[in-house]
Motif scaffolding. Structure first.
Motif, PDB file in Angstrom:
ATOM      1  N   ILE A  37       4.319   8.588  -4.947  1.00  0.00           N
ATOM      2  CA  ILE A  37       4.089   9.303  -5.313  1.00  0.00           C
ATOM      3  C   ILE A  37       3.847   9.492  -6.542  1.00  0.00           C
ATOM      4  O   ILE A  37       4.135   9.367  -7.684  1.00  0.00           O
ATOM      5  CB  ILE A  37       3.817  10.822  -4.756  1.00  0.00           C
ATOM      6  N   ALA A  38       2.647   9.467  -7.578  1.00  0.00           N
ATOM      7  CA  ALA A  38       2.761   9.337  -9.023  1.00  0.00           C
ATOM      8  C   ALA A  38       0.744  10.831  -8.524  1.00  0.00           C
ATOM      9  O   ALA A  38       0.249  10.765  -8.236  1.00  0.00           O
ATOM     10  CB  ALA A  38       1.741   8.306  -9.399  1.00  0.00           C
ATOM     11  N   GLY A  39       1.917  11.661  -9.728  1.00  0.00           N
ATOM     12  CA  GLY A  39       0.989  12.878 -10.185  1.00  0.00           C
ATOM     13  C   GLY A  39       0.306  12.903 -11.430  1.00  0.00           C
ATOM     14  O   GLY A  39       1.194  12.775 -12.527  1.00  0.00           O
ATOM     15  N   ILE A  40      -0.698  13.050 -11.313  1.00  0.00           N
ATOM     16  CA  ILE A  40      -1.387  13.226 -13.159  1.00  0.00           C
ATOM     17  C   ILE A  40      -2.480  14.264 -13.100  1.00  0.00           C
ATOM     18  O   ILE A  40      -3.185  14.457 -12.075  1.00  0.00           O
ATOM     19  CB  ILE A  40      -1.927  11.347 -13.181  1.00  0.00           C
ATOM     20  N   GLY A  41      -2.081  14.173 -14.590  1.00  0.00           N
ATOM     21  CA  GLY A  41      -3.718  15.254 -14.900  1.00  0.00           C
ATOM     22  C   GLY A  41      -3.885  14.663 -15.797  1.00  0.00           C
ATOM     23  O   GLY A  41      -3.459  13.922 -16.735  1.00  0.00           O
ATOM     24  N   THR A  42      -5.264  15.046 -16.093  1.00  0.00           N
ATOM     25  CA  THR A  42      -6.398  15.007 -17.130  1.00  0.00           C
ATOM     26  C   THR A  42      -6.883  15.822 -17.894  1.00  0.00           C
ATOM     27  O   THR A  42      -6.904  17.135 -17.577  1.00  0.00           O
ATOM     28  CB  THR A  42      -7.582  13.763 -16.691  1.00  0.00           C
ATOM     29  N   SER A  43      -7.119  16.084 -19.240  1.00  0.00           N
ATOM     30  CA  SER A  43      -7.680  16.728 -20.345  1.00  0.00           C
ATOM     31  C   SER A  43      -9.046  17.103 -19.701  1.00  0.00           C
ATOM     32  O   SER A  43      -9.360  18.411 -20.026  1.00  0.00           O
ATOM     33  CB  SER A  43      -8.074  16.329 -21.853  1.00  0.00           C
ATOM     34  N   SER A  44      -9.843  16.811 -18.731  1.00  0.00           N
ATOM     35  CA  SER A  44     -11.027  16.606 -18.643  1.00  0.00           C
ATOM     36  C   SER A  44     -10.800  18.095 -17.271  1.00  0.00           C
ATOM     37  O   SER A  44     -11.754  18.936 -17.009  1.00  0.00           O
ATOM     38  CB  SER A  44     -11.609  15.802 -17.598  1.00  0.00           C
ATOM     39  N   GLY A  45      -9.300  18.172 -17.197  1.00  0.00           N
ATOM     40  CA  GLY A  45      -9.271  19.216 -15.700  1.00  0.00           C
ATOM     41  C   GLY A  45      -8.967  18.766 -14.387  1.00  0.00           C
ATOM     42  O   GLY A  45      -8.538  19.191 -13.746  1.00  0.00           O
TER      43      GLY A  45
ATOM     44  N   GLY B  12     -11.142  11.631 -19.394  1.00  0.00           N
ATOM     45  CA  GLY B  12     -10.514  12.116 -20.498  1.00  0.00           C
ATOM     46  C   GLY B  12      -9.196  11.524 -20.940  1.00  0.00           C
ATOM     47  O   GLY B  12      -8.688  10.742 -19.708  1.00  0.00           O
ATOM     48  N   SER B  13      -8.255  11.907 -21.614  1.00  0.00           N
ATOM     49  CA  SER B  13      -6.372  11.318 -21.314  1.00  0.00           C
ATOM     50  C   SER B  13      -5.340  12.278 -20.451  1.00  0.00           C
ATOM     51  O   SER B  13      -5.881  13.580 -19.834  1.00  0.00           O
ATOM     52  CB  SER B  13      -6.015  11.156 -23.239  1.00  0.00           C
ATOM     53  N   LEU B  14      -4.159  11.320 -20.153  1.00  0.00           N
ATOM     54  CA  LEU B  14      -3.349  11.922 -19.709  1.00  0.00           C
ATOM     55  C   LEU B  14      -2.954  13.307 -20.138  1.00  0.00           C
ATOM     56  O   LEU B  14      -3.252  13.752 -20.817  1.00  0.00           O
ATOM     57  CB  LEU B  14      -1.865  11.015 -20.151  1.00  0.00           C
ATOM     58  N   ALA B  15      -2.743  14.737 -19.846  1.00  0.00           N
ATOM     59  CA  ALA B  15      -2.549  15.760 -19.699  1.00  0.00           C
ATOM     60  C   ALA B  15      -1.575  16.451 -18.534  1.00  0.00           C
ATOM     61  O   ALA B  15      -1.111  16.173 -17.368  1.00  0.00           O
ATOM     62  CB  ALA B  15      -3.794  16.944 -19.841  1.00  0.00           C
TER      63      ALA B  15
END
Length: 223
Positions: free
Chosen positions: A25-33, A182-185
């Motif tokens: 499982i990969a959990g990833i956030g982005t700068s776009s929300g 966007g970028s990683l967040a």
């Protein structure tokens, strides 16, 4: 991560069927929300498959699943505003991971294993996969990672997550419906698909997920 045979279906003391899913499982956030949760299941009752859960900044939750059967099962366990059956292709290599699930294109890279990853790796795999272990380590997982390792799911189901490895995600780029996310967040706010979320810091986790379902509501392939 190639997969071969599915784990056998067992039964708990409560009479419910227990289904096992082994993978990542990969959990990833982005700068776009927008936040995303990728599931890559090397072994499952449905055979190997991958799916993506995505929540937009406005809270709209989308499931991208590779077949009607897997979509029904995942949507019966978690909550979504939209379900799409699309091809979900995942490639993992030394250069990183790439996910093609129209309308999503996601690429990410991971870093070296840290103290938490080393700790998880030290636990024997068979022990880590047991639901009882997920219950035992629940307080530590909540305190250290901000996640829940077991809880009630949709359709009267119950889930246990047994983590066996963890690596940080150090970079990611994603495009959804033609929009650069966007970028990683951080994965913030937490995703709202079910009882738990992923760690706030983007990461890739090796996991065995056990789902207890009523015997007549499995949604599994006929044997």
């Amino acid at each position: 991560m190639p997969g071969t045979s599915a784990r056998p279906v067992g039964r708990g003391r409560d009479g419910r069927v227990r289904l096992r899913f082994d993978g990542w499982i990969a959990g990833i956030g982005t700068s776009s929300g927008t936040r995303m949760v990728l599931g890559l299941w090397a072994r499952s009752p449905f055979g190997p498959f991958s799916d993506v859960m995505l929540e937009r900044k406005d809270g709209h939750r989308v499931l991208l699943a590779p077949s009607a059967q897997t979509a029904r099962f995942v949507a019966g366990t978690y909550v979504f505003d939209e379900v799409r059956v699309v091809p979900v292709g995942v490639e993992a290599g030394r250069g990183g991971w790439s996910v093609a699930a129209p309308p999503l294109d996601l690429r990410f890279v991971t870093g070296g294993r840290g103290p938490m990853g080393l700790l998880l790796r030290a636990v024997p795999g068979r022990l880590a996969a047991r639901p009882a272990w997920a219950v035992l380590v629940a307080p530590a997982a909540r305190a250290l990672l901000g996640v829940r390792t077991h809880g009630s799911a949709g359709a009267g189901r119950y889930e246990w997550y047994g983590a066996k490895d963890l690596r940080p995600v150090t970079g990611a780029r994603a495009v959804y419906e033609g929009e650069d996310l966007g970028s990683l967040a951080p994965v913030e706010p937490p995703v709202r698909f079910g009882f738990g979320s992923t760690p706030r810091r983007p990461c890739l986790v090796s996991v065995t997920t056990t789902v207890a379902v009523e015997a007549n509501r499995q949604g599994t392939p006929a044997r």
